[in-house]
Design a protein around this motif. Structure first.
Motif, PDB file in Angstrom:
ATOM      1  N   LEU A 171       6.867  12.102  -0.159  1.00  0.00           N
ATOM      2  CA  LEU A 171       6.709  10.922   0.706  1.00  0.00           C
ATOM      3  C   LEU A 171       8.052  10.193   0.701  1.00  0.00           C
ATOM      4  N   GLY A 172       8.708  10.108   1.861  1.00  0.00           N
ATOM      5  CA  GLY A 172      10.024   9.454   1.924  1.00  0.00           C
ATOM      6  C   GLY A 172      11.151  10.428   1.658  1.00  0.00           C
ATOM      7  N   VAL A 173      11.056  11.617   2.279  1.00  0.00           N
ATOM      8  CA  VAL A 173      12.024  12.693   1.982  1.00  0.00           C
ATOM      9  C   VAL A 173      13.444  12.350   2.456  1.00  0.00           C
ATOM     10  N   THR A 174      13.562  11.513   3.494  1.00  0.00           N
ATOM     11  CA  THR A 174      14.886  11.223   4.055  1.00  0.00           C
ATOM     12  C   THR A 174      15.651  10.166   3.255  1.00  0.00           C
ATOM     13  N   SER A 210      17.040   8.223  -0.476  1.00  0.00           N
ATOM     14  CA  SER A 210      17.899   8.611  -1.592  1.00  0.00           C
ATOM     15  C   SER A 210      17.127   9.418  -2.651  1.00  0.00           C
ATOM     16  N   ILE A 211      15.935   8.945  -3.016  1.00  0.00           N
ATOM     17  CA  ILE A 211      15.122   9.680  -3.992  1.00  0.00           C
ATOM     18  C   ILE A 211      14.623  10.989  -3.378  1.00  0.00           C
ATOM     19  N   GLY A 212      14.236  10.941  -2.103  1.00  0.00           N
ATOM     20  CA  GLY A 212      13.782  12.157  -1.426  1.00  0.00           C
ATOM     21  C   GLY A 212      14.852  13.243  -1.470  1.00  0.00           C
ATOM     22  N   THR A 224       7.735  13.531   4.566  1.00  0.00           N
ATOM     23  CA  THR A 224       7.524  12.433   5.511  1.00  0.00           C
ATOM     24  C   THR A 224       8.812  11.648   5.730  1.00  0.00           C
ATOM     25  N   ALA A 225       8.944  11.121   6.946  1.00  0.00           N
ATOM     26  CA  ALA A 225      10.120  10.318   7.284  1.00  0.00           C
ATOM     27  C   ALA A 225       9.675   9.162   8.167  1.00  0.00           C
ATOM     28  N   HIS A 226      10.545   8.183   8.314  1.00  0.00           N
ATOM     29  CA  HIS A 226      10.173   7.015   9.112  1.00  0.00           C
ATOM     30  C   HIS A 226      11.083   6.847  10.326  1.00  0.00           C
ATOM     31  N   ALA A 265       6.263  10.029  -4.826  1.00  0.00           N
ATOM     32  CA  ALA A 265       6.027   8.771  -4.103  1.00  0.00           C
ATOM     33  C   ALA A 265       7.357   8.046  -3.974  1.00  0.00           C
ATOM     34  N   ALA A 266       8.067   8.289  -2.872  1.00  0.00           N
ATOM     35  CA  ALA A 266       9.425   7.740  -2.711  1.00  0.00           C
ATOM     36  C   ALA A 266       9.614   7.016  -1.390  1.00  0.00           C
ATOM     37  N   ILE A 267       8.505   6.469  -0.867  1.00  0.00           N
ATOM     38  CA  ILE A 267       8.641   5.534   0.262  1.00  0.00           C
ATOM     39  C   ILE A 267       9.073   4.216  -0.346  1.00  0.00           C
ATOM     40  N   ALA A 294       5.999  -1.832   0.256  1.00  0.00           N
ATOM     41  CA  ALA A 294       4.538  -1.851   0.330  1.00  0.00           C
ATOM     42  C   ALA A 294       3.983  -0.739   1.207  1.00  0.00           C
ATOM     43  N   ALA A 295       4.779  -0.204   2.123  1.00  0.00           N
ATOM     44  CA  ALA A 295       4.316   0.876   3.003  1.00  0.00           C
ATOM     45  C   ALA A 295       3.863   2.090   2.199  1.00  0.00           C
ATOM     46  N   GLY A 296       4.308   2.192   0.960  1.00  0.00           N
ATOM     47  CA  GLY A 296       3.943   3.349   0.139  1.00  0.00           C
ATOM     48  C   GLY A 296       2.663   3.161  -0.650  1.00  0.00           C
ATOM     49  N   VAL A 329       9.386   7.917 -12.475  1.00  0.00           N
ATOM     50  CA  VAL A 329      10.666   8.481 -12.046  1.00  0.00           C
ATOM     51  C   VAL A 329      11.777   7.430 -12.147  1.00  0.00           C
ATOM     52  N   ASP A 330      11.389   6.164 -12.014  1.00  0.00           N
ATOM     53  CA  ASP A 330      12.372   5.096 -12.193  1.00  0.00           C
ATOM     54  C   ASP A 330      13.094   5.392 -13.515  1.00  0.00           C
ATOM     55  N   SER A 331      14.419   5.378 -13.505  1.00  0.00           N
ATOM     56  CA  SER A 331      15.163   5.925 -14.653  1.00  0.00           C
ATOM     57  C   SER A 331      14.821   5.218 -15.962  1.00  0.00           C
ATOM     58  N   SER A 356      23.872   5.406  -6.475  1.00  0.00           N
ATOM     59  CA  SER A 356      23.868   5.394  -5.010  1.00  0.00           C
ATOM     60  C   SER A 356      22.402   5.397  -4.571  1.00  0.00           C
ATOM     61  N   MET A 357      21.965   4.308  -3.924  1.00  0.00           N
ATOM     62  CA  MET A 357      20.528   4.134  -3.669  1.00  0.00           C
ATOM     63  C   MET A 357      20.308   3.595  -2.262  1.00  0.00           C
ATOM     64  N   GLY A 358      19.037   3.514  -1.850  1.00  0.00           N
ATOM     65  CA  GLY A 358      18.697   2.905  -0.560  1.00  0.00           C
ATOM     66  C   GLY A 358      19.084   1.428  -0.551  1.00  0.00           C
TER      67      GLY A 358
HETATM   68  P1  NDP Z   1      15.611   4.750   0.842  1.00  0.00           P
HETATM   69  O1  NDP Z   1      15.678   3.543   1.691  1.00  0.00           O
HETATM   70  O2  NDP Z   1      16.814   5.574   0.652  1.00  0.00           O
HETATM   71  O3  NDP Z   1      14.424   5.700   1.370  1.00  0.00           O
HETATM   72  C1  NDP Z   1      13.172   5.188   1.707  1.00  0.00           C
HETATM   73  C2  NDP Z   1      12.288   6.275   2.285  1.00  0.00           C
HETATM   74  O4  NDP Z   1      11.058   5.676   2.748  1.00  0.00           O
HETATM   75  C3  NDP Z   1      12.891   6.976   3.501  1.00  0.00           C
HETATM   76  O5  NDP Z   1      12.455   8.296   3.536  1.00  0.00           O
HETATM   77  C4  NDP Z   1      12.302   6.188   4.676  1.00  0.00           C
HETATM   78  O6  NDP Z   1      12.275   6.911   5.891  1.00  0.00           O
HETATM   79  C5  NDP Z   1      10.905   5.925   4.161  1.00  0.00           C
HETATM   80  N1  NDP Z   1      10.299   4.733   4.747  1.00  0.00           N
HETATM   81  C6  NDP Z   1      10.884   3.517   4.921  1.00  0.00           C
HETATM   82  N2  NDP Z   1      10.012   2.653   5.470  1.00  0.00           N
HETATM   83  C7  NDP Z   1       8.869   3.339   5.680  1.00  0.00           C
HETATM   84  C8  NDP Z   1       7.589   3.012   6.256  1.00  0.00           C
HETATM   85  N3  NDP Z   1       7.322   1.784   6.733  1.00  0.00           N
HETATM   86  N4  NDP Z   1       6.643   3.967   6.296  1.00  0.00           N
HETATM   87  C9  NDP Z   1       6.887   5.208   5.826  1.00  0.00           C
HETATM   88  N5  NDP Z   1       8.069   5.585   5.273  1.00  0.00           N
HETATM   89  C10 NDP Z   1       9.038   4.659   5.198  1.00  0.00           C
HETATM   90  O7  NDP Z   1      15.038   4.254  -0.572  1.00  0.00           O
HETATM   91  P2  NDP Z   1      15.243   4.930  -2.010  1.00  0.00           P
HETATM   92  O8  NDP Z   1      15.065   6.408  -1.923  1.00  0.00           O
HETATM   93  O9  NDP Z   1      16.450   4.380  -2.641  1.00  0.00           O
HETATM   94  O10 NDP Z   1      13.996   4.304  -2.804  1.00  0.00           O
HETATM   95  C11 NDP Z   1      12.682   4.753  -2.604  1.00  0.00           C
HETATM   96  C12 NDP Z   1      11.785   4.111  -3.659  1.00  0.00           C
HETATM   97  O11 NDP Z   1      12.206   4.560  -4.933  1.00  0.00           O
HETATM   98  C13 NDP Z   1      11.905   2.577  -3.687  1.00  0.00           C
HETATM   99  O12 NDP Z   1      10.651   2.039  -4.007  1.00  0.00           O
HETATM  100  C14 NDP Z   1      12.881   2.311  -4.823  1.00  0.00           C
HETATM  101  O13 NDP Z   1      12.646   1.071  -5.461  1.00  0.00           O
HETATM  102  C15 NDP Z   1      12.549   3.462  -5.771  1.00  0.00           C
HETATM  103  N6  NDP Z   1      13.634   3.862  -6.646  1.00  0.00           N
HETATM  104  C16 NDP Z   1      14.828   4.302  -6.119  1.00  0.00           C
HETATM  105  C17 NDP Z   1      15.879   4.669  -6.939  1.00  0.00           C
HETATM  106  C18 NDP Z   1      17.163   5.215  -6.377  1.00  0.00           C
HETATM  107  O14 NDP Z   1      18.049   5.599  -7.154  1.00  0.00           O
HETATM  108  N7  NDP Z   1      17.349   5.279  -5.082  1.00  0.00           N
HETATM  109  C19 NDP Z   1      15.763   4.538  -8.399  1.00  0.00           C
HETATM  110  C20 NDP Z   1      14.475   4.118  -8.853  1.00  0.00           C
HETATM  111  C21 NDP Z   1      13.456   3.784  -8.001  1.00  0.00           C
HETATM  112  P3  NDP Z   1      13.567   6.935   6.900  1.00  0.00           P
HETATM  113  O15 NDP Z   1      14.769   7.034   6.019  1.00  0.00           O
HETATM  114  O16 NDP Z   1      13.336   8.178   7.693  1.00  0.00           O
HETATM  115  O17 NDP Z   1      13.528   5.689   7.697  1.00  0.00           O
END
Ligand code: NDP
Ligand code: MG
Length: 398
Positions: free
Chosen positions: A8-11, A13-15, A35-37, A100-102, A105-107, A150-152, A213-215
């Protein structure tokens, strides 16, 4: 047998980091659904490489995606849409593991659906747990889901806790010889900024994290320390420990990812180079270990480890989160909703950096909390808090 994975949220940073780990172990894992948004072109590239059976996108993106799939001969991939689609893949009978990487709250509902389907759920989406706390943890227990952090920091704590810790009674007290959790924080890009300097920092500066490097959203949260506040709440739920037993320690190098202290004077730390592939691989393979490309730590390469107390005067978000956890019930959901609105407003330059925590504090003062008795109630209060926070943002601009 190979494990079937839904991301969930493949596009995001975590995806992307998840795909990197899976790519190294094609005999162990296959990608069933992604999944992607908004990043549809990135999604198409991922589909070309990993050939999932199902993808989920918002219905507004379907036409465009169908055209790409047609052009790339990917029409055998099923397209599902919106929240119903996210829930369907999260609980799909053919899925073993759900990442679970959306963001935000959408996740919540898809993550909860995966938990209720008894999956192994790799939890990156901390906002989902912050909002639903006890309900999510109870569901994991009732439906025998493996909810793995997964949170480090939480993955580090999980690695440092005694075996079987999760089966113990969930009464908020540390147990099995554990006395305290030390949750480490990098301090973000503005660790040494004065209050005055903080007032004029830009979204671009906030999104440039020194170690990770994160979202965008989590990058801003790291800069305000709200990320650590959300993680404090996340830790209390995951490890059934009340907030007074969790100390936040600023450790700018992000080499130690968190620690657990024991009654005999021991402190166990998990260390490693800051790369999310390590906790992702750990949670994927647990209790086994699998290889990643992350190089082993070289302690002779001038590695210095510093520690300091967080400054809640310059970074009040951390204090607000701790108070919300103390209040309990719906307060963490209100905190989270207000923060999502405030961060989005900051990213659009509608409010300044130091106004983010002001919006959160004012929303917490305005919106009535109470018991988090059901998911419906949590979602209702989430919406109320968003409206209140949005109005506060508008008032700040005028
Ligand atoms: P990103 O912004 O890089 O990715 C978010 C993902 O969620 C994308 O695939 C995006 O799709 C999708 N998305 C965004 N909004 C929606 C929506 N309304 N409905 C469905 N899908 C949606 O975030 P990160 O990967 O950085 O973080 C993801 C989660 O992991 C967060 O909760 C963050 O707190 C947590 N996390 C992240 C870490 C990190 O190193 N990045 C470390 C620890 C926790 P699209 O890109 O296609 O729009
Ligand atoms: Mg973290």
């Amino acid at each position: 047998m190979s494990q079937s994975v839904c991301i969930l949220g493949v596009t995001g940073s975590i995806g992307q980091s998840t795909l990197k780990v899976l790519q190294q172990h094609p005999e162990k894992y296959s990608v069933f659904a992604v999944t992607a948004h908004s990043r549809i072109l990135e999604l198409v590239e991922i589909c070309k490489q990993y050939r999932p059976k199902v993808v989920v996108v918002p219905s507004s993106q379907v036409k465009e995606l169908q055209q790409y799939f047609h052009d790339q001969c990917l029409t055998d991939i099923e397209i599902l849409t919106d929240e119903a689609g996210l829930i369907a893949v999260a609980e799909h009978a053919d899925v073993d593991v759900v990442m679970a990487a959306i963001v935000g709250a959408a996740g919540l509902l898809p993550t909860l659906a995966a938990v209720k389907a008894g999956k192994r759920v790799l939890l990156a989406n901390k906002e989902a747990l912050v909002m639903s706390g006890d309900i999510m943890m109870q569901a994991a227990h009732d439906y025998h889901a493996e909810l793995l952090p997964v949170d480090s920091e939480h993955n580090a704590i999980f690695q440092c806790l005694p075996v079987g810790y999760f089966q113990a009674e969930r009464n908020g007290q540390p147990k099995q010889g554990v006395s305290r959790i030390l949750l480490t924080a990098s301090g973000g890009p503005f660790l040494n900024h004065s209050l005055e300097q903080l007032q004029s920092v830009t979204p671009a500066q906030a999104c440039k994290h020194p170690n990770w490097s994160m979202g965008q959203k989590i990058s801003v949260d790291s800069a305000t320390l709200m990320n650590k506040g959300l993680e404090l709440i996340e830790a209390c739920h995951l490890f059934a420990i009340s907030e007074q037993f969790v100390t936040v320690v600023v450790h700018p190098q992000s080499i130690i990812h968190s620690m657990v202290q024991y009654v005999d004077g021991s402190t166990l730390a998990q260390m490693g180079n800051p790369d999310m592939c390590t906790p992702i691989a750990h949670a994927l393979a647990w209790p086994e270990r699998i290889q990643t490309h992350v190089p082993a730590l070289n302690l002779f390469a001038n590695q210095q480890l510093d520690f300091q107390e967080p400054d809640t005067l310059r970074f009040p978000a951390l204090k607000l989160a701790r108070q919300a956890m103390q209040t309990g019930g719906l307060a963490p959901a209100i905190l989270n909703a207000a923060n999502e609105i405030a961060v989005a407003a900051f990213l659009k330059n509608d409010i300044g950096f130091t106004e983010i925590s002001q919006v959160v504090e004012q929303t917490l003062n305005q919106v009535e909390g109470g018991a988090a008795e059901s998911i419906e109630r949590i979602l209702q209060v989430d919406q109320m808090a968003r409206s209140a926070a949005q109005q506060i943002v508008i008032n700040k601009g005028s």
